[in-house]
Write an enzyme that holds these catalytic residues in place. Structure first.
Site, PDB file in Angstrom:
ATOM      1  N   GLU A   1       0.837  -1.203   0.000  1.00 32.09           N
ATOM      2  CA  GLU A   1       0.000   0.000   0.000  1.00 32.09           C
ATOM      3  C   GLU A   1       0.874   1.256   0.000  1.00 32.09           C
ATOM      4  O   GLU A   1       0.564   2.240  -0.686  1.00 32.09           O
ATOM      5  CB  GLU A   1      -0.914   0.001   1.230  1.00 32.09           C
ATOM      6  CG  GLU A   1      -1.878   1.169   1.278  1.00 32.09           C
ATOM      7  CD  GLU A   1      -2.907   1.123   0.150  1.00 32.09           C
ATOM      8  OE1 GLU A   1      -2.893   2.065  -0.684  1.00 32.09           O
ATOM      9  OE2 GLU A   1      -3.695   0.175   0.093  1.00 32.09           O
TER      10      GLU A   1
ATOM     11  N   GLU B   1       1.826   6.425  -7.093  1.00 34.01           N
ATOM     12  CA  GLU B   1       0.777   7.373  -7.478  1.00 34.01           C
ATOM     13  C   GLU B   1       1.272   8.814  -7.374  1.00 34.01           C
ATOM     14  O   GLU B   1       1.024   9.631  -8.270  1.00 34.01           O
ATOM     15  CB  GLU B   1      -0.454   7.166  -6.594  1.00 34.01           C
ATOM     16  CG  GLU B   1      -1.248   5.906  -6.912  1.00 34.01           C
ATOM     17  CD  GLU B   1      -2.503   5.801  -6.079  1.00 34.01           C
ATOM     18  OE1 GLU B   1      -2.635   6.577  -5.103  1.00 34.01           O
ATOM     19  OE2 GLU B   1      -3.365   4.961  -6.397  1.00 34.01           O
TER      20      GLU B   1
END
Length: 234
Positions: A65, A72
């Site tokens: 994660e 991102e």
């Protein structure tokens, strides 16, 4: 590598964890899930191998994660315009997190299902025979709780590793002292354990890394988690 360089590297890593938790709601969800699963594991007579697999599974989800978040943000930094390859990068990284999450569900099912069906009173009593497992659980929960509180109440001054609303060193030292006091009947050993914890706490104040309040908060946090794990659960 010099000691200062090592400490700086560690501090940057901790700051990265805090930043990721602040930016990503999904990471906070995984963080809460990690605490919950580790806490619930104390109610079951897990073997060392089972606990190791469970811990690695939880860590894998959190790490992926964080990598997903880093990718991102990197893509967003490079381009704000829509690009098909940018979407592929984000989708692939999100897919990796999804696979790890599904794997975590399967691992949790395989480890806990037989113990949950049926849930017998013997499962709770057996945990009293696992002080090593409980010690690791208590320390992990102290670290996770400290990170969570530092993330939530960080003022932006200083660094996450040094300073903050809770003294992590104080929390861990008092947690270990509480565990020692639970496992030992020797008053001298108990006194020495809490004496060392006080020395750790005092050094954080003396070094102007934490205020007295932050050290006391850390000490209370560690003590309460130690009591929770070894007195109430154990």
């Amino acid at each position: 590598m010099k000691v200062k360089e090592f400490i700086d590297s560690f501090n940057y890593a901790v700051s990265g964890i805090m930043a990721a938790m602040k930016m990503e709601k999904s990471l906070r969800v995984h963080y809460i899930a990690a605490i919950t699963v580790i806490l619930l594991s104390t109610f079951f007579n897990l073997t060392r191998v089972e606990f190791m697999i469970l811990l690695l599974t939880v860590v894998l989800v959190v790490v992926l994660e964080m990598i997903n978040t880093a990718l991102e943000k990197t893509v967003d930094m490079i381009t704000r315009d829509y690009h098909p390859l940018a979407r592929v990068i984000k989708d692939v990284s999100a897919g990796a997190v999804l696979i790890a999450s599904l794997n975590a569900v399967v691992v949790g099912y395989l480890i806990f299902f037989d113990r949950l069906n049926p849930f017998k009173e013997q499962v709770i009593t057996k945990i009293q025979n696992s002080p090593i497992h409980l010690t690791f659980v208590a320390v992990i929960l102290v670290v996770l709780a400290t990170i969570g509180l530092k993330t939530k109440f960080h003022t932006g001054k200083g660094t996450h590793f040094q300073g903050g609303v809770v003294s992590g060193h104080s929390a861990i030292s008092f947690c270990l002292a509480t565990i020692i006091s639970t496992l030992s009947d020797n008053l001298l050993i108990i006194t020495m354990a809490f004496g060392l914890a006080l020395l750790v706490a005092e050094s954080r104040v003396e070094g102007k890394i934490h205020s007295t309040f932050e050290v006391i908060t850390g000490g209370l946090l560690g003590t309460l988690i130690g009591i929770l794990i070894f007195q109430i659960i154990g």
